[in-house]
Design an enzyme around this catalytic site. Structure first.
Site, PDB file in Angstrom:
ATOM      1  N   ASN A  13      23.134  12.380 -35.826  1.00  0.00           N
ATOM      2  CA  ASN A  13      24.225  12.562 -34.871  1.00  0.00           C
ATOM      3  C   ASN A  13      24.006  11.553 -33.750  1.00  0.00           C
ATOM      4  O   ASN A  13      23.142  11.749 -32.903  1.00  0.00           O
ATOM      5  CB  ASN A  13      24.192  14.001 -34.337  1.00  0.00           C
ATOM      6  CG  ASN A  13      25.235  14.240 -33.255  1.00  0.00           C
ATOM      7  OD1 ASN A  13      26.068  13.371 -32.976  1.00  0.00           O
ATOM      8  ND2 ASN A  13      25.188  15.412 -32.631  1.00  0.00           N
ATOM      9  N   TRP A  14      24.789  10.475 -33.786  1.00  0.00           N
ATOM     10  CA  TRP A  14      24.577   9.396 -32.814  1.00  0.00           C
ATOM     11  C   TRP A  14      25.075   9.780 -31.415  1.00  0.00           C
ATOM     12  O   TRP A  14      24.826   9.067 -30.460  1.00  0.00           O
ATOM     13  CB  TRP A  14      25.281   8.119 -33.281  1.00  0.00           C
ATOM     14  CG  TRP A  14      24.713   7.508 -34.522  1.00  0.00           C
ATOM     15  CD1 TRP A  14      23.678   7.989 -35.280  1.00  0.00           C
ATOM     16  CD2 TRP A  14      25.139   6.290 -35.158  1.00  0.00           C
ATOM     17  NE1 TRP A  14      23.444   7.138 -36.343  1.00  0.00           N
ATOM     18  CE2 TRP A  14      24.324   6.096 -36.294  1.00  0.00           C
ATOM     19  CE3 TRP A  14      26.136   5.344 -34.881  1.00  0.00           C
ATOM     20  CZ2 TRP A  14      24.479   4.992 -37.148  1.00  0.00           C
ATOM     21  CZ3 TRP A  14      26.284   4.260 -35.735  1.00  0.00           C
ATOM     22  CH2 TRP A  14      25.470   4.078 -36.846  1.00  0.00           C
ATOM     23  N   LYS A  15      25.848  10.843 -31.326  1.00  0.00           N
ATOM     24  CA  LYS A  15      26.448  11.265 -30.050  1.00  0.00           C
ATOM     25  C   LYS A  15      27.187  10.073 -29.429  1.00  0.00           C
ATOM     26  O   LYS A  15      27.718   9.240 -30.153  1.00  0.00           O
ATOM     27  CB  LYS A  15      25.371  11.859 -29.128  1.00  0.00           C
ATOM     28  CG  LYS A  15      24.582  12.985 -29.840  1.00  0.00           C
ATOM     29  CD  LYS A  15      23.699  13.784 -28.943  1.00  0.00           C
ATOM     30  CE  LYS A  15      22.990  14.856 -29.766  1.00  0.00           C
ATOM     31  NZ  LYS A  15      22.113  15.710 -28.968  1.00  0.00           N
ATOM     32  N   HIS A 100      29.018  21.882 -31.851  1.00  0.00           N
ATOM     33  CA  HIS A 100      27.748  21.430 -31.276  1.00  0.00           C
ATOM     34  C   HIS A 100      27.601  22.029 -29.877  1.00  0.00           C
ATOM     35  O   HIS A 100      28.580  22.172 -29.149  1.00  0.00           O
ATOM     36  CB  HIS A 100      27.717  19.895 -31.222  1.00  0.00           C
ATOM     37  CG  HIS A 100      26.354  19.371 -30.921  1.00  0.00           C
ATOM     38  ND1 HIS A 100      25.837  19.365 -29.637  1.00  0.00           N
ATOM     39  CD2 HIS A 100      25.383  18.875 -31.724  1.00  0.00           C
ATOM     40  CE1 HIS A 100      24.600  18.884 -29.690  1.00  0.00           C
ATOM     41  NE2 HIS A 100      24.301  18.572 -30.943  1.00  0.00           N
ATOM     42  N   GLU A 102      26.659  20.812 -27.215  1.00  0.00           N
ATOM     43  CA  GLU A 102      27.179  19.960 -26.128  1.00  0.00           C
ATOM     44  C   GLU A 102      28.688  20.137 -25.980  1.00  0.00           C
ATOM     45  O   GLU A 102      29.228  20.035 -24.880  1.00  0.00           O
ATOM     46  CB  GLU A 102      26.793  18.495 -26.382  1.00  0.00           C
ATOM     47  CG  GLU A 102      25.310  18.280 -26.104  1.00  0.00           C
ATOM     48  CD  GLU A 102      24.642  17.201 -26.947  1.00  0.00           C
ATOM     49  OE1 GLU A 102      25.349  16.367 -27.551  1.00  0.00           O
ATOM     50  OE2 GLU A 102      23.392  17.201 -27.003  1.00  0.00           O
ATOM     51  N   GLU A 172      20.450  24.827 -34.051  1.00  0.00           N
ATOM     52  CA  GLU A 172      19.982  23.915 -33.012  1.00  0.00           C
ATOM     53  C   GLU A 172      19.716  24.703 -31.729  1.00  0.00           C
ATOM     54  O   GLU A 172      20.642  24.935 -30.937  1.00  0.00           O
ATOM     55  CB  GLU A 172      21.037  22.839 -32.726  1.00  0.00           C
ATOM     56  CG  GLU A 172      21.352  21.952 -33.898  1.00  0.00           C
ATOM     57  CD  GLU A 172      21.825  20.568 -33.465  1.00  0.00           C
ATOM     58  OE1 GLU A 172      21.206  19.593 -33.897  1.00  0.00           O
ATOM     59  OE2 GLU A 172      22.775  20.473 -32.679  1.00  0.00           O
ATOM     60  N   GLY A 178      17.071  17.195 -27.295  1.00  0.00           N
ATOM     61  CA  GLY A 178      16.826  16.089 -26.370  1.00  0.00           C
ATOM     62  C   GLY A 178      15.716  16.353 -25.373  1.00  0.00           C
ATOM     63  O   GLY A 178      15.570  15.617 -24.396  1.00  0.00           O
ATOM     64  N   SER A 217      15.038  17.859 -31.335  1.00  0.00           N
ATOM     65  CA  SER A 217      13.830  17.027 -31.227  1.00  0.00           C
ATOM     66  C   SER A 217      13.092  16.856 -32.562  1.00  0.00           C
ATOM     67  O   SER A 217      11.864  16.869 -32.594  1.00  0.00           O
ATOM     68  CB  SER A 217      12.894  17.567 -30.141  1.00  0.00           C
ATOM     69  OG  SER A 217      13.542  17.545 -28.881  1.00  0.00           O
ATOM     70  N   GLY A 238      19.272  13.897 -33.427  1.00  0.00           N
ATOM     71  CA  GLY A 238      19.961  13.158 -32.366  1.00  0.00           C
ATOM     72  C   GLY A 238      19.214  11.881 -32.052  1.00  0.00           C
ATOM     73  O   GLY A 238      19.309  10.880 -32.761  1.00  0.00           O
ATOM     74  N   GLY A 239      18.408  11.918 -30.985  1.00  0.00           N
ATOM     75  CA  GLY A 239      17.722  10.726 -30.482  1.00  0.00           C
ATOM     76  C   GLY A 239      17.025   9.895 -31.548  1.00  0.00           C
ATOM     77  O   GLY A 239      17.177   8.663 -31.578  1.00  0.00           O
TER      78      GLY A 239
HETATM   79  P1  13P Z   1      17.800  15.561 -30.501  1.00  0.00           P
HETATM   80  O1  13P Z   1      17.295  15.227 -31.874  1.00  0.00           O
HETATM   81  O2  13P Z   1      17.974  14.341 -29.635  1.00  0.00           O
HETATM   82  O3  13P Z   1      17.016  16.652 -29.862  1.00  0.00           O
HETATM   83  O4  13P Z   1      19.301  16.117 -30.690  1.00  0.00           O
HETATM   84  C1  13P Z   1      19.533  17.122 -31.610  1.00  0.00           C
HETATM   85  C2  13P Z   1      20.990  17.288 -31.764  1.00  0.00           C
HETATM   86  O5  13P Z   1      21.664  17.733 -30.859  1.00  0.00           O
HETATM   87  C3  13P Z   1      21.591  16.889 -33.037  1.00  0.00           C
HETATM   88  O6  13P Z   1      22.902  17.323 -33.138  1.00  0.00           O
END
Ligand code: 13P
Length: 256
Positions: A13-15, A100, A102, A172, A178, A217, A238-239
């Site tokens: 997930n590149w956000k 998600h 977010e 999640e 993050g 993470s 994510g990251g």
């Molecule tokens: P991180 O891997 O950066 O913690 O993010 C997880 C995430 O929200 C994937 O959708």
């Protein structure tokens, strides 16, 4: 790790990150890793604006394409700024992330809206990746299980259990996203087992084939142990999905 019917899925997930050039470089590096896929799938979910380009770069690779969100509107129409599921399908997406944390946190998405998105995604021929998970406060108050089950049941009552035969769930924990703080494999497994058991109460066959991803993470150094748990069938990353080497290593961890 996934049982035979549940091929591990490693989703990035590149956000809202990167540029077109960054994306091109990332994809070209990842394509080398997945040149000969074994039993796991890699999925990339770039921002909307890069979907077309990524689709082109992914031609003749086995990497799958997905989106991070879609409109809840069932029909095309005058909805400024929205993107319909059929448009995502049109540009080569097979998956879409919905609910998600977010989006729940910053854009006020409710369980009802998430359930609608689940339905329109499937109507467009997309596989929804339904995200659920508790906040730090809920976690500390010992409410993890009730929150996660509540989020699932809210969607289940709208879409019905059969809809989960073409869906993925991502657990999640919000406090792990993050933050560098990961749920321990044991903690994650416990929640994943609960998610599967909740679906199993409605349909055991669908439940045993359902892929449940862990997100929060996930890194190259914790992927292997997380993925070794019975009910963890992949990762929503994510990251670490923005770094080719890291993401490739996470993918490798899913292969054996
Ligand atoms: P991180 O891997 O950066 O913690 O993010 C997880 C995430 O929200 C994937 O959708």
């Amino acid at each position: 790790m996934a049982v035979a019917t549940r091929a591990p899925l490693i989703a990035g997930n590149w956000k809202m990150h990167g540029t077109l050039d960054d994306s091109a470089e990332l994809v070209s590096m990842l394509k080398k890793v997945v040149a000969r896929p074994k039993d796991a799938q890699m999925l990339l979910c770039p921002p909307f604006t890069y979907l077309m380009a990524v689709r082109k770069w992914l031609k003749e690779s086995n990497i799958l394409l997905g989106a991070q969100n879609l409109s809840h509107q069932p029909d095309l129409g005058a909805y400024t700024g929205e993107v319909h599921g059929s448009m995502l399908k049109d540009v080569g997406c097979s998956f879409v992330i919905i609910g998600h944390s977010e989006r729940r946190q910053f854009y006020g998405e409710t369980d009802d809206l998430v359930a609608q998105k689940f339905q329109v995604a499937q109507a467009a021929g997309l596989t929804p990746i339904l995200c659920i998970g508790e906040t730090l406060e809920q976690h500390e108050k010992g409410k993890t299980e009730s929150v996660v089950v509540g989020q699932m049941l809210a969607v289940l009552k709208t879409v019905g259990v059969a809809a989960f035969s073409n869906a993925v769930i991502a657990y999640e924990p919000v406090w792990a996203i993050g933050t560098g703080r990961t749920a321990t494999p044991g903690q994650a497994q416990k929640v994943h087992a609960l998610i599967r058991a909740t679906i199993s109460k409605h349909d055991a066959t669908i439940s045993s084939a359902l892929r449940i991803l862990y997100g929060g993470s996930v890194k190259s150094d914790n992927a292997k142990v997380l993925l070794s748990m019975d009910d963890i069938d992949g990762g929503l990353v994510g990251g670490a999905s923005l770094k080719a080497e890291e993401f490739a290593a996470i993918f490798q961890a899913a292969l054996n």
